[in-house]
Design an enzyme around this catalytic site. Structure first.
Site, mmCIF file in Angstrom:
data_model
loop_
_atom_site.group_PDB
_atom_site.id
_atom_site.type_symbol
_atom_site.label_atom_id
_atom_site.label_comp_id
_atom_site.label_asym_id
_atom_site.label_seq_id
_atom_site.Cartn_x
_atom_site.Cartn_y
_atom_site.Cartn_z
ATOM 1 N N HIS A 102 -3.957 -1.639 9.560
ATOM 2 C CA HIS A 102 -3.249 -1.514 10.827
ATOM 3 C C HIS A 102 -4.231 -1.248 11.944
ATOM 4 O O HIS A 102 -5.427 -1.075 11.702
ATOM 5 C CB HIS A 102 -2.156 -0.468 10.771
ATOM 6 C CG HIS A 102 -2.620 0.904 10.379
ATOM 7 N ND1 HIS A 102 -3.395 1.149 9.282
ATOM 8 C CD2 HIS A 102 -2.405 2.091 10.958
ATOM 9 C CE1 HIS A 102 -3.622 2.443 9.186
ATOM 10 N NE2 HIS A 102 -3.041 3.037 10.197
ATOM 11 N N HIS A 112 -7.797 8.921 18.458
ATOM 12 C CA HIS A 112 -7.435 9.047 17.055
ATOM 13 C C HIS A 112 -8.179 8.024 16.219
ATOM 14 O O HIS A 112 -8.975 7.241 16.715
ATOM 15 C CB HIS A 112 -5.921 8.906 16.900
ATOM 16 C CG HIS A 112 -5.419 9.566 15.660
ATOM 17 N ND1 HIS A 112 -5.858 10.787 15.246
ATOM 18 C CD2 HIS A 112 -4.518 9.156 14.752
ATOM 19 C CE1 HIS A 112 -5.242 11.106 14.129
ATOM 20 N NE2 HIS A 112 -4.427 10.130 13.799
ATOM 21 N N ASP A 114 -9.528 5.068 14.312
ATOM 22 C CA ASP A 114 -9.512 3.641 14.586
ATOM 23 C C ASP A 114 -9.719 2.880 13.282
ATOM 24 O O ASP A 114 -10.371 3.349 12.364
ATOM 25 C CB ASP A 114 -10.631 3.309 15.558
ATOM 26 C CG ASP A 114 -10.876 1.833 15.590
ATOM 27 O OD1 ASP A 114 -9.911 1.097 15.801
ATOM 28 O OD2 ASP A 114 -12.015 1.416 15.343
ATOM 29 N N HIS A 115 -9.162 1.687 13.218
ATOM 30 C CA HIS A 115 -9.205 0.927 11.969
ATOM 31 C C HIS A 115 -9.863 -0.429 12.090
ATOM 32 O O HIS A 115 -10.007 -1.136 11.123
ATOM 33 C CB HIS A 115 -7.791 0.745 11.423
ATOM 34 C CG HIS A 115 -7.171 2.017 10.996
ATOM 35 N ND1 HIS A 115 -7.050 2.383 9.683
ATOM 36 C CD2 HIS A 115 -6.671 3.042 11.707
ATOM 37 C CE1 HIS A 115 -6.489 3.569 9.614
ATOM 38 N NE2 HIS A 115 -6.247 3.988 10.835
ATOM 39 N N HIS A 199 9.782 1.143 8.139
ATOM 40 C CA HIS A 199 11.137 0.923 8.618
ATOM 41 C C HIS A 199 11.550 2.257 9.197
ATOM 42 O O HIS A 199 12.108 3.119 8.568
ATOM 43 C CB HIS A 199 12.067 0.465 7.505
ATOM 44 C CG HIS A 199 11.952 1.261 6.262
ATOM 45 N ND1 HIS A 199 12.781 2.312 5.999
ATOM 46 C CD2 HIS A 199 11.083 1.194 5.246
ATOM 47 C CE1 HIS A 199 12.423 2.846 4.842
ATOM 48 N NE2 HIS A 199 11.405 2.193 4.380
ATOM 49 N N ASP A 228 -1.319 6.518 7.156
ATOM 50 C CA ASP A 228 -0.610 7.766 7.247
ATOM 51 C C ASP A 228 0.646 7.614 8.102
ATOM 52 O O ASP A 228 1.300 8.550 8.464
ATOM 53 C CB ASP A 228 -1.619 8.764 7.825
ATOM 54 C CG ASP A 228 -0.992 10.012 8.337
ATOM 55 O OD1 ASP A 228 0.065 10.354 7.826
ATOM 56 O OD2 ASP A 228 -1.555 10.629 9.234
ATOM 57 N N GLU A 253 -4.136 7.692 3.514
ATOM 58 C CA GLU A 253 -4.754 8.409 4.615
ATOM 59 C C GLU A 253 -3.935 9.665 4.846
ATOM 60 O O GLU A 253 -2.716 9.647 4.733
ATOM 61 C CB GLU A 253 -4.734 7.545 5.866
ATOM 62 C CG GLU A 253 -5.684 6.388 5.780
ATOM 63 C CD GLU A 253 -5.528 5.444 6.942
ATOM 64 O OE1 GLU A 253 -4.827 5.781 7.906
ATOM 65 O OE2 GLU A 253 -6.105 4.354 6.868
ATOM 66 N N HIS A 479 -9.559 10.533 5.096
ATOM 67 C CA HIS A 479 -9.402 10.734 6.538
ATOM 68 C C HIS A 479 -8.672 11.987 6.940
ATOM 69 O O HIS A 479 -8.023 12.016 7.957
ATOM 70 C CB HIS A 479 -8.618 9.576 7.200
ATOM 71 C CG HIS A 479 -9.154 8.254 6.866
ATOM 72 N ND1 HIS A 479 -10.483 7.995 6.766
ATOM 73 C CD2 HIS A 479 -8.524 7.089 6.615
ATOM 74 C CE1 HIS A 479 -10.642 6.732 6.451
ATOM 75 N NE2 HIS A 479 -9.479 6.168 6.354
#
Lengths: 590, 674
Positions: A102, A112, A114-115, A199, A228, A253, A479
Site C-alpha cells: 500500500h 508516518h 512510507d511504503h 472493508h 497495519d 505491521e 515496524h
C-alpha cells in the site's frame, strides 16, 4: 536394512526437491526513531518499510519505503548491505519480485511510515529490473505520492534529487497491476495473490484505497504480509474476503501510534457505538459548515489531496443535495481534482456501501463542486474550499487562511492531528487570537475553528483478530515500537499459542515451513471415506511409493490373505478340546 | 469424463448464444453456459399490431426451454460455469427446478452484472406484450393447440429455425424477476485469475477470453485431469482484457467451444470452397515448417497475437461509421439495434470522432433500460480492460470516450422512448443505439416503424440473426439496411497454432470443424462432439495424487517383504481442500500401531508354539483332526484360550483381552503381516 535406506533415501530425495524448507525473513528497514514525540503526545513514529522474505528459496521484497526523517543515505533502506548478504551479483537475480502492499496508511503522509518512496531509486538507480506488483489503485495513485515526496525532499533539504520525475514515470511503467484475489504465477514456483484489506465502514475508508494483504506461496510453504490498516475480518464478511489460508508465517505491521477508529469499527461489540459516534461527528461537521455558509461565511477545509478530501467532499455533496444548497464547493489544487477522477474509475475498490450506491450515479462525481481559480479567495459571499496542505504548513491552504482567518463569520476545519510547528498545530493547542507566521507577519484569528475529531487508539485487537482468523504457524511483527511489539508478542504467544518474533533492522529470522511428499493413491483409498484413513504404503525399488487399501495390497502383491479372528471362548468347543487333552494325558499316564 | 453437447443454437454458438454443454467429472455434473434461445421470439408479431403481421403469431411470446433444463431435471446440476453475460440468460428458466436447488453458479463479476441487466431488460420489455394481450397464465395458449399450431408451423415452415427435435409445444413463458433474483442468489462472482474451490476437489479459475468485458475461459482442475473450457475468444481486443492463453498452458483436455468459425463457413461458403482449403494447406505447411525448426513458441505467439483481427474490426466499424455519416448527410436517421457492448463502445468512439471531423452535429441516443448503468460502470472497471485502456487509467484519462460525449451533450441516455426528457432532447436526424431482441421488443420496434419507409434512413444490423424473418413485420422496407459481421471468436487458421502453444493431450472439437483441423502429426488427439450426443473420455490417470505430511512420513514403520519391496502401515486423516488431498497425522496415535492387521500366507503352527512360550504362556497342541487340515493350540496359562489354525485363517478363542492380545502379538511374529 537396505530397505530402510531406500525408504529414507526416497524421502530425502523428495525433500530436496524443496531445497529450502524454511522461510527466511530479512528486515531491510523498519524504523524506531521517534520524532517530536513529546509534542504529539502519543509518540510519533517515522519510518520506512521494506521487508524481504525468502520463501522456498525465492526472495520477495514487500514494500520499498523511504525514511522521511533522515537527510542522508539512511533515507533509503540499506540495499547494498542486503545484496552483499545475499551474495547475489545484482538485485534482479537476487529477488523474485517486489510487491508494494500500500502507499501509506496515515492521513499524514509526511510523518508516518512510507511504503513506496524508495522504489524509483531501487529500480532506476540500483538497477532492479525484475517484476514489481501493486494493486490498480496503488499503481494509479503512486505517481502522485512519489512526485510529492520528491518535491518535499528537494524543498526540505535542497539536496540534489536522488531520482527525477522521469525516473518515477519509467519506474511506474514497469509495474504490473494486481487485481484482488487474482492468482499470479510470478515464476515457475512462486505464486502471489492480493486480498482486500479494508472493508471499512468508517469515515476514513479511503485512506488505504488499494491496500492489500499479500499472500505468497512456493510449493507447500505459504506466508502472508499485511499492513497495519484495518484487516479485521468480521465474522460474516471475513470468510468471503480472505480465504482460510494455511499459513506458515504471517508478517504484520504493527505501528500502534495511529490506529484510527476504523481499526475497531468492525467488531460487533464496538461497532454500534463507533457507528453512532461517527454519525454524530459527521452531523456535527455538517452542522458547523451549514451554519457558517448560511451566515455568509467561508469554510476552509485544509486536507491532503488523497483520501480525506474526497471523503469529506462526498459527505458535503450529499448534504448539499439533500438540503438543496447552492453555495459553491471548490477544490484548490488541480491535483485533488485529478485524484477525484481516479477515485471515480476505481470505485470498485472502495467500501461495499459506496459501491452499492453507485449503480448509476458515481458518488465521486461531485455535483456541487465548481471550477476554481485562485483569485476566488477574494470574492465575496459564502463558499467551501478544500485546500492543501492539510496542516496549513504552507501552500494555498495558508494563503486562504491568511485571508479568511480574521473574519468571525468564517470557519476553518482542522484534521485531528497536526505536526508541531505548523499553523494547524498552533490552532489546535488552545484558542489563539493571533498567529505569528514570522517576525513580520501576524494573523488575527477571529474565525470559528472546528476540529475533525478522531480518536487514536493503541489497541492490538485488530491484529489479534486477524491473526486468530488466519491461524498462521508463526507470526512476525514489524515496524512497531519495541515495548509495544514485546507486549503484543506476549499476547499472541499466550492467547493464540503461536510463536511470534519481532526482529530488529537488518536482522533475520528463520522459521520452519510445511512441506509434503506427493504420492499417488488409488481411487478406493480416496473414496472409502472414514474419519481416520487406514492404508498401506507400498514401496518398491525403482518405483514411486503408492498408498493402497489393505485388500488392494494383497491383490497387487499377489498374496493370499490370512484372516485372523477373535472369538469368545465359549464358542470354540474348548471343553471338548480340554476333555480330549485330559483323556490324552490320562492315556499317557496310564 | 463425459461431455454432452446440449446446444449449439443460433447457427452454432454465435456471440449472442454460446454453445451449452454438460460435463461430468468425478461424479459431478457441470453445466457450461446456459444461453437463452431467442429463435422462437422472431415468430411472434411485435406489438402494437399494425396491418398484416405476415402470419406471425399474435400472442405473448414464448421461448424455447434451454436444453440444460432437461439435463437439470434428469440428473441435477452441481455447478454452472458461465463464460459470458449471454451465457447467464437462460438460467432463470432453471431456477425452480429441484435439481437446481443447490447449484452454484460461477461467473465473472462483470459478466454477472451485465447478464443481470440484460435479463432485467428482457423481462421489462416483454411486459409490453403482457400489457397488450394480458398475462400469460401458464396454461397452453390457444395458438398452441393442435390445428392452429400445425397451421402456423406450416406457414412458418421456412422461418422457424427450430431443430426437428424440438417443437413449438415445448415453448415456455418467460421467467419472472423473481426467477432472476433466485439465480443471482446462487451466483458466486469471481475475478479473472481468482482460484475458487468447488466441492473441495475442484479448482475453478476464470481467465480473460478477450471477446467481451468479463467474458472468460474456464480452467477446471480436478484431481485427475485439468480441463480448459474454451468458448469464443479473441487474442487482441480493442476494449476487453486480452485473451490470457498463458494460464491455460498444459491443461490435459481442451473443450473447444468457439463455434464462431462455423458461422463464417456458413456465410462465406462459396469463398471457402475456393480458397479456404488452399489457405489452410498453406498455413499448415508454414507452421509445420516452424514445428520442424523446433516449434518456436515465440513465433507462434506472434502469429496468434498479431493485431490483424482487431485492425480489421476497426476498419469494419469505420466503414459502418462512414455509411452512417452518409445517411445523416442525406437527412436520414440511423437505427443501430445491436446489443454487443464492445461494438457499441467502439462505435460510439468512432462515430463521434467522425462526426466531429466532418463537423456534423447530430445527437446520439442510447435507448435502453440498461444504458445508464452500462455506461456508468464501463468507466469504472479498469481491471477488466485491455492494456491500452488501462494505460488511460494510469495517466488519469477516462477509460472510454463516452464520458466526454455525455459531458459535452453529444450522447443522451434514456431508459425508454417514453422517458420524460426524451421528447425535449429528440431531434432528427439522429443516431439511435438500442438492443436487438430479434426486433420484437423495445425501442427498435417503434423506431423501425417510424423510419422503415424512409429511404434516407439507415438500419445497421448484425449478420446472422435471420434478418428476413426479423424484418418481416416491417415490410415493405425503404430504409437502407446494412448487415455487418463483427469479430466473434478465433479464426480457423489460428486454432492449430493455439493448440500447439497450449499443448493439450485431448481436444474436444465440434464435429463441424473436423475437416478444418489437421490430426496428422499432432501430439494431441481429437474427440468430436455434436449436439445432443455424449462422448466419453476415459480417465487420463487411474490414480489420485495425495500429499503426505512429512511428520506422518517420518513416523512410518516400513517392513521389508523382500529385496525390492517394503510396506508400511499408514494411519492418517484425509483432508480435502483447494483441490488437494492431504494426509495429516491422525489425532491419537494408538499403541496398536505395532500390531499387524493384515496377514498373509500360511501360519506355521510349529513356530507359533515357541513364540507363545517365549511370552510365558503354557500351551500345547490340541489333538488334531488331520482330515480338516486344522490344528489347534491350547493355552492354559495365564488365561484359557484356544487357537485354531487353518491354511487361510486363524481364530483366537479367548475371553480375556490381555491374553488374546499376547497371543495376537506372538502370532504376528511368526506370520507375514502388517
Amino acid at each position: 536394512m537396505a530397505i530402510e535406506c531406500l525408504v529414507l533415501g526416497r524421502y530425502t530425495a523428495a525433500l530436496s526437491c524443496i531445497p529450502l524448507a524454511t522461510a527466511r525473513l530479512d528486515l531491510l528497514a523498519h524504523a524506531d526513531a521517534a520524532l517530536g514525540g513529546a509534542s504529539a503526545g502519543a509518540g510519533q513514529e517515522v519510518g520506512k518499510s521494506c521487508v524481504v522474505a525468502t520463501i522456498g528459496g525465492k526472495r520477495v521484497m514487500f514494500d520499498c519505503g523511504m525514511h522521511m526523517g533522515y537527510h542522508d543515505r539512511r533515507h533509503y533502506p540499506d540495499f547494498a548491505r542486503a545484496l552483499a548478504a545475499w551474495g547475489a551479483p545484482d538485485f534482479t537475480s537476487a529477488l523474485a519480485c517486489v510487491v508494494i502492499t500500500h502507499l501509506c496508511e496515515a492521513l499524514l503522509p509526511y510523518s508516518h511510515l512510507d511504503h513506496i518512496g524508495a522504489l524509483p531509486y531501487f529500480t532506476e538507480v540500483c538497477g532492479y529490473h525484475g517484476p514489481i506488483y501493486m494493486t490498480y489503485p496503488t499503481k494509479a495513485l503512486a505517481p502522485f505520492m512519489l512526485e510529492d515526496y520528491r518535491k518535499v525532499t528537494m524543498d526540505q533539504r535542497g539536496e540534489a534529487e536522488q531520482y527525477s520525475y522521469e525516473d518515477i514515470l519509467r519506474c511506474m511503467k514497469k509495474v504490473i497491476p494486481l487485481d484482488l484475489k487474482q492468482t499470479v504465477q510470478v515464476d515457475k514456483d512462486l505464486v502471489i495473490r492480493a486480498y482486500y484489506a479494508g472493508h471499512v465502514c468508517s469515515l476514513y475508508f479511503l485512506i488505504v484505497l488499494g491496500a492489500a494483504m499479500i499472500y505468497a506461496k512456493v510449493g507447500d510453504a505459504a506466508m502472508a504480509y499485511t499492513g497495519d490498516y484495518n484487516m479485521t475480518p468480521d465474522r460474516h464478511l471475513g470468510a468471503a474476503q480472505i480465504d482460510r489460508l494455511k499459513l506458515d508465517l504471517l508478517i504484520t505491521e504493527y505501528g500502534p501510534t495511529f490506529n484510527y477508529e476504523h481499526d475497531f469499527s468492525i467488531w460487533s461489540t464496538y461497532a454500534k457505538t463507533i457507528r453512532d459516534s461517527k454519525h454524530a461527528r459527521e452531523r456535527e461537521f455538517l452542522k458547523a459548515v451549514h451554519k457558517c455558509v448560511s451566515g455568509g461565511g467561508k469554510v476552509l477545509i485544509p486536507t491532503f489531496a488523497l483520501g480525506r478530501a474526497q471523503e469529506l467532499c462526498m459527505l458535503l455533496d450529499d448534504y448539499w443535495e439533500r438540503m438543496n444548497l447552492k453555495i459553491p464547493i471548490y477544490f484548490s489544487a488541480g491535483l485533488t481534482i485529478q485524484a477525484n477522477m481516479y477515485y471515480k474509475m476505481l470505485i470498485g475498490w472502495t467500501s461495499q456501501k459506496i459501491k452499492d450506491s453507485h449503480a448509476v450515479h458515481n458518488p465521486f462525481d461531485f455535483k456541487h463542486v465548481c471550477h476554481f481559480e485562485r483569485s476566488f479567495i477574494n470574492n465575496p459571499g459564502p463558499c467551501v474550499l478544500f485546500a492543501t496542505p492539510g496542516m496549513i504548513s504552507g501552500g494555498f491552504s495558508l494563503e486562504a487562511f491568511k485571508k479568511w482567518a480574521p473574519s468571525n463569520k468564517n470557519l476553518i476545519t482542522l484534521p485531528g492531528y497536526c505536526v508541531a510547528g505548523t499553523v494547524g498545530h498552533k490552532l489546535m493547542s488552545g484558542k489563539p487570537t493571533r498567529i505569528d507566521l514570522d517576525k513580520d507577519t501576524h494573523i488575527d484569528v477571529r474565525c470559528q475553528i472546528h476540529q475533525l475529531a478522531f480518536s487514536p487508539h493503541t489497541d492490538s485487537k485488530g491484529i489479534m483478530d486477524l491473526t486468530e482468523f488466519l491461524s498462521p504457524k508463526h507470526v512476525i511483527l514489524v515496524h512497531g515500537e519495541k515495548p509495544q511489539m514485546a507486549f503484543l508478542k506476549e499476547r499472541i504467544e499466550s492467547e493464540l499459542g503461536m510463536p511470534c518474533f519481532y526482529p530488529a533492522n537488518n536482522e533475520s529470522v528463520s522459521i520452519p515451513t510445511t512441506d509434503n511428499l506427493k504420492m499417488s493413491t488409488t481411487e478406493r483409498f480416496i473414496t472409502s471415506c472414514a474419519a481416520e484413513q487406514e492404508g498401506v504404503i507400498l514401496m518398491e525399488k525403482h518405483k514411486a511409493p503408492k498408498i493402497l487399501c489393505e485388500d488392494e495390497l494383497a491383490q497387487v502383491l499377489g498374496m493370499e490373505r490370512h484372516l485372523v479372528q477373535f472369538e469368545a471362548l465359549g464358542s470354540s468347543g474348548i471343553e471338548e478340546a480340554v476333555e480330549l487333552e485330559f483323556k490324552r494325558a490320562e492315556a499317557a499316564d496310564l | 469424463m463425459k461431455l454432452t453437447c446440449l446446444s449449439t443454437t443460433g447457427g452454432g454458438g454465435s456471440y449472442h448464444s454460446p454453445a451449452s454443454h454438460l460435463l461430468e467429472l468425478e461424479g459431478l455434473r457441470f453445466l457450461l453456459d446456459c444461453p437463452i434461445d431467442l429463435t422462437a421470439l422472431a415468430d411472434f408479431s411485435p406489438v402494437p399490431l399494425t396491418g398484416d403481421a405476415g402470419g406471425l403469431i399474435r400472442a405473448v411470446p414464448r421461448y424455447l426451454s434451454p436444453a440444460a433444463a432437461a439435463a437439470a431435471k434428469v440428473g441435477g446440476i452441481d455447478a454452472v460455469l458461465v463464460s459470458s453475460a449471454t451465457g447467464v440468460l437462460g438460467l432463470p428458466f432453471l431456477a425452480r427446478l429441484p435439481g437446481f436447488a443447490h447449484t452454484k453458479i460461477y461467473v465473472t463479476e462483470v459478466a454477472a452484472r451485465t447478464g443481470k441487466l440484460m435479463m432485467g431488460e428482457l423481462v421489462e420489455m416483454h411486459r409490453e406484450f403482457v400489457r397488450y394481450y394480458g398475462p400469460d397464465t401458464g396454461e397452453l395458449p390457444r395458438w398452441m393447440e393442435g390445428e392452429k399450431l400445425n397451421e402456423l408451423l406450416s406457414m412458418l415452415e421456412k422461418a422457424v429455425t427450430v431443430d426437428k427435435g424440438d417443437d413449438l409445444t415445448s415453448l415456455m413463458p418467460l421467467y419472472s424477476p423473481g426467477n432472476i433474483e433466485e439465480c443471482m442468489q446462487k451466483i458466486q462472482p469471481v475475478k479473472y485469475g481468482e482460484e475458487v474451490c468447488f466441492n473441495g476437489i475442484f479448482t475453478l479459475k476464470a481467465s480473460s477470453s478477450g471477446l467481451e468485458l468479463g467474458n472468460s475461459v474456464w480452467t477446471i482442475k480436478g484431481p485427475r485431469a485439468s480441463i480448459t473450457y474454451l468458448p469464443s475468444s479473441v487474442f487482441v481486443s480493442a476494449h476487453a482484457l486480452d485473451f490470457d492463453y498463458s494460464s491455460l498452458k498444459e491443461n490435459d483436455v481442451i473443450l473447444f467451444s468457439d463455434l464462431s468459425s462455423l458461422n463464417d463457413m456458413d456465410v462465406d461458403n462459396d469463398k471457402l470452397d475456393e480458397h479456404a482449403m488452399d489457405e489452410t494447406e498453406h498455413s499448415l505447411c508454414r507452421r509445420s515448417v516452424l514445428r520442424d525448426d523446433g516449434a518456436d513458441v515465440d513465433e507462434k505467439i506472434a502469429f496468434l497475437c498479431n493485431n490483424d483481427d482487431i485492425k480489421e474490426e476497426i476498419e469494419r466499424i469505420s466503414y459502418i461509421c462512414s455509411c452512417i455519416i452518409d445517411a445523416i448527410k442525406s437527412g436520414g436517421s440511423v437505427l443501430i439495434p445491436i446489443g454487443r457492448l464492445g461494438v457499441i463502445l467502439l462505435l460510439l468512439e468512432l462515430i463521434s470522432e467522425m462526426l466531429h471531423s466532418s463537423s456534423i452535429k447530430v445527437p446520439i441516443f442510447m435507448v435502453s433500460e440498461t444504458a445508464e448503468e452500462i455506461i456508468a460502470f464501463t468507466n469504472a472497471l479498469p481491471e477488466w480492460l485491455c492494456k491500452s485502456r488501462q494505460e488511460k487509467l494510469f495517466s488519469g484519462e477516462a477509460l472510454f470516450d463516452h464520458v466526454d460525449l455525455l459531458k459535452e451533450g453529444k450522447l443522451f441516455l434514456f431508459p425508454h422512448l417514453h422517458s420524460k426528457d426524451l421528447i425535449a432532447a429528440w431531434k432528427e436526424p439522429c443516431i439511435v443505439l438500442c438492443p436487438h431482441w430479434s426486433l420484437r421488443l423495445g425501442p427498435a420496434v417503434h423506431l423501425l416503424r417510424r423510419w422503415h419507409a424512409d429511404k434516407r434512413c439507415l438500419l445497421v444490423l448484425e449478420q446472422g440473426s435471420d434478418a428476413e424473418l426479423c424484418l418481416k413485420p416491417f415490410m415493405p422496407l425503404a430504409i437502407q439496411v446494412l448487415e455487418c459481421s463483427f469479430l466473434s471468436g478465433l479464426r480457423t487458421e489460428k486454432i492449430d497454432t493455439l493448440l500447439g502453444v497450449l499443448k493439450p493431450k485431448f481436444v474436444m472439437l465440434p464435429e463441424g470443424l473436423k475437416s478444418r483441423c489437421s490430426v496428422k502429426g499432432r501430439p494431441w488427439s481429437f474427440l468430436y462432439y455434436s449436439k445432443g450426443k455424449t462422448i466419453e473420455l476415459p480417465n487420463l490417470q487411474e490414480d489420485f495424487e495425495v500429499h503426505l505430511g512429512t511428520d506422518v512420513a517420518h513416523r512410518l514403520q516400513p517392513r521389508k517383504l523382500n529385496e525390492t519391496t517394503a510396506v508400511a502401515r499408514l494411519r492418517a486423516k484425509l483432508h480435502v481442500s483447494s483441490g488437494q488431498y492431504q494426509l495429516a497425522a491422525a489425532e491419537k496415535q494408538s499403541d496398536q500401531s505395532k500390531r499387524h492387521l493384515l496377514h498373509w500366507d500360511a501360519v506355521d503352527p510349529d513356530r507359533l508354539l515357541p513364540a507363545l512360550q517365549e511370552k510365558g504362556m503354557v500351551c500345547s497342541f490340541a489333538a488334531d483332526d488331520d482330515s480338516s487340515g486344522e490344528r489347534s493350540v491350547l493355552i492354559t496359562s495365564p488365561g484359557e484360550a484356544l487357537v485354531k489354525i487353518t491354511s487361510d485363517r486363524t481364530v483366537i478363542y479367548c475371553d480375556d483381552e490381555r491374553t488374546s492380545g499376547h497371543i495376537f502379538d506372538a502370532l504376528s511374529r511368526v506370520c507375514n503381516g502388517i
